[in-house]
Write a protein that holds these residues in place. Structure first.
Motif, PDB file in Angstrom:
ATOM      1  N   GLY A  36       0.782  -1.227   0.000  1.00  0.00           N
ATOM      2  CA  GLY A  36       0.000   0.000   0.000  1.00  0.00           C
ATOM      3  C   GLY A  36       0.813   1.276   0.000  1.00  0.00           C
ATOM      4  O   GLY A  36       0.254   2.363  -0.182  1.00  0.00           O
ATOM      5  N   LEU A  37       2.129   1.169   0.175  1.00  0.00           N
ATOM      6  CA  LEU A  37       2.960   2.378   0.229  1.00  0.00           C
ATOM      7  C   LEU A  37       3.879   2.509  -0.975  1.00  0.00           C
ATOM      8  O   LEU A  37       4.513   3.532  -1.162  1.00  0.00           O
ATOM      9  N   GLY A  38       4.005   1.482  -1.751  1.00  0.00           N
ATOM     10  CA  GLY A  38       4.878   1.560  -2.909  1.00  0.00           C
ATOM     11  C   GLY A  38       6.340   1.593  -2.523  1.00  0.00           C
ATOM     12  O   GLY A  38       6.722   1.292  -1.386  1.00  0.00           O
ATOM     13  N   LEU A  39       7.166   1.971  -3.453  1.00  0.00           N
ATOM     14  CA  LEU A  39       8.611   2.065  -3.218  1.00  0.00           C
ATOM     15  C   LEU A  39       8.935   3.381  -2.504  1.00  0.00           C
ATOM     16  O   LEU A  39       8.469   4.443  -2.921  1.00  0.00           O
ATOM     17  N   ARG A  40       9.726   3.290  -1.482  1.00  0.00           N
ATOM     18  CA  ARG A  40      10.204   4.489  -0.803  1.00  0.00           C
ATOM     19  C   ARG A  40      11.730   4.454  -0.778  1.00  0.00           C
ATOM     20  O   ARG A  40      12.324   3.461  -0.374  1.00  0.00           O
ATOM     21  N   ASP A  51      13.658   9.432   1.127  1.00  0.00           N
ATOM     22  CA  ASP A  51      12.463   9.783   1.894  1.00  0.00           C
ATOM     23  C   ASP A  51      12.455   9.218   3.308  1.00  0.00           C
ATOM     24  O   ASP A  51      11.888   9.813   4.213  1.00  0.00           O
ATOM     25  N   TYR A  61       7.329   1.933 -14.512  1.00  0.00           N
ATOM     26  CA  TYR A  61       7.936   0.628 -14.297  1.00  0.00           C
ATOM     27  C   TYR A  61       6.816  -0.409 -14.136  1.00  0.00           C
ATOM     28  O   TYR A  61       5.715  -0.100 -13.684  1.00  0.00           O
ATOM     29  N   GLN A  68       5.957  -4.157 -12.333  1.00  0.00           N
ATOM     30  CA  GLN A  68       6.415  -5.076 -11.293  1.00  0.00           C
ATOM     31  C   GLN A  68       5.442  -6.238 -11.161  1.00  0.00           C
ATOM     32  O   GLN A  68       4.313  -6.067 -10.720  1.00  0.00           O
ATOM     33  N   LEU A 108       4.093   1.166 -11.824  1.00  0.00           N
ATOM     34  CA  LEU A 108       4.577   2.197 -10.915  1.00  0.00           C
ATOM     35  C   LEU A 108       4.950   3.449 -11.699  1.00  0.00           C
ATOM     36  O   LEU A 108       5.699   3.369 -12.677  1.00  0.00           O
ATOM     37  N   TRP A 117       8.067   8.107  -5.897  1.00  0.00           N
ATOM     38  CA  TRP A 117       7.274   7.012  -6.471  1.00  0.00           C
ATOM     39  C   TRP A 117       5.819   7.069  -6.030  1.00  0.00           C
ATOM     40  O   TRP A 117       5.515   7.356  -4.868  1.00  0.00           O
ATOM     41  N   GLY A 118       4.932   6.736  -6.974  1.00  0.00           N
ATOM     42  CA  GLY A 118       3.547   6.495  -6.621  1.00  0.00           C
ATOM     43  C   GLY A 118       3.416   5.118  -5.975  1.00  0.00           C
ATOM     44  O   GLY A 118       4.346   4.312  -6.029  1.00  0.00           O
ATOM     45  N   ALA A 119       2.247   4.853  -5.399  1.00  0.00           N
ATOM     46  CA  ALA A 119       2.019   3.580  -4.709  1.00  0.00           C
ATOM     47  C   ALA A 119       1.802   2.424  -5.673  1.00  0.00           C
ATOM     48  O   ALA A 119       1.812   1.263  -5.264  1.00  0.00           O
TER      49      ALA A 119
END
Lengths: 119, 109
Positions: A40-44, A59, B35, B37, B87, B99-101
């Motif tokens: 739910g947070l994606g890549l950070r 971040d 991207y 995934q 993504l 990045w978006g979720a």
């Protein structure tokens, strides 16, 4: 074969026990980065490096350290892991973006991921 | 602040076309990435846009409007293997990636 390798792939550890996740690339890329990915947070982004001896916070850098002593390696260090650092971690390296500084990220190549569990 | 929005999940039919949107507000702009995934795997690069307009690459197209802070990824002739998360990421003025979720795309036969 061009690749990014990470080790270990899976790790279960206990709170407070220092650990290092290694990352190595064989493409002579200047840009490297560490990410964590949570549902739910994606890549950070945790930290990134645009060249040897140059690292910058992303971040979510708290609780993590990195070093870039040589171009191919970019280890991620957790000095005192805590349960909220349980996550899937990806290392990536990147070829440069056309028309931008040589070390800016473009097509990123990701490692296979390290699934870390801290109990 | 910096913000990227994508739909959480979309469903489409095999053989059809799907458009995945991405809207953003960032401090500066040096390009937008898409991207793919697959579940349990690492992301792989699909496209990069820095100028307004449409970039086409086989079954895939990516569009950018910098004035509107908007991009979309268009996938044609959908195949079951296109089931994955997509993504969107922005490179800001400091060359940092935001990045978006991600959008989970489900393809049905």
């Amino acid at each position: 074969e061009a690749q990014v390798t990470q080790n270990p792939r899976y790790l279960i550890t206990v709170t407070g026990k220092k650990l290092t996740v290694t990352c190595s690339q064989n493409m002579n890329h200047e840009y490297m980065s560490w990410y964590r990915q949570d549902p739910g947070l994606g890549l950070r982004q945790i930290y990134y490096s645009m060249n040897v001896e140059v690292t910058d916070k992303g971040d979510v850098p708290e609780g993590y350290k990195v070093s870039r002593k040589e171009k191919r390696n970019f280890p991620l260090i957790l000095e005192s892991p805590s349960p909220n650092q349980t996550s899937l971690y990806f290392c990536a390296s990147s070829s440069p973006t056309p028309g931008t500084p040589q070390s800016a990220p473009y097509e990123q190549y990701f490692g296979p991921g390290t699934r870390l569990t801290v109990t | 602040g910096q913000n990227i929005d994508q739909p959480t999940e979309m469903t489409a039919t095999e053989g059809a076309i799907v458009q995945i949107n991405c809207t953003y507000q960032t401090s500066g702009f040096n390009g937008l990435f898409w991207y793919q995934q697959h579940a349990g795997e690492a992301p792989t690069f699909l496209s990069y846009n820095v100028l307004d307009g449409l970039e086409e690459k086989g079954r895939l197209s990516s569009f950018l409007s910098r004035s509107k802070g908007y991009s979309y990824l268009l996938l044609k002739e959908l195949q079951m293997k296109d089931s994955a998360s997509y993504l969107c990421a922005i490179m800001d003025s400091n060359y940092q990636l935001i990045w978006g979720a991600g959008t989970k795309l489900i393809i049905k036969p």
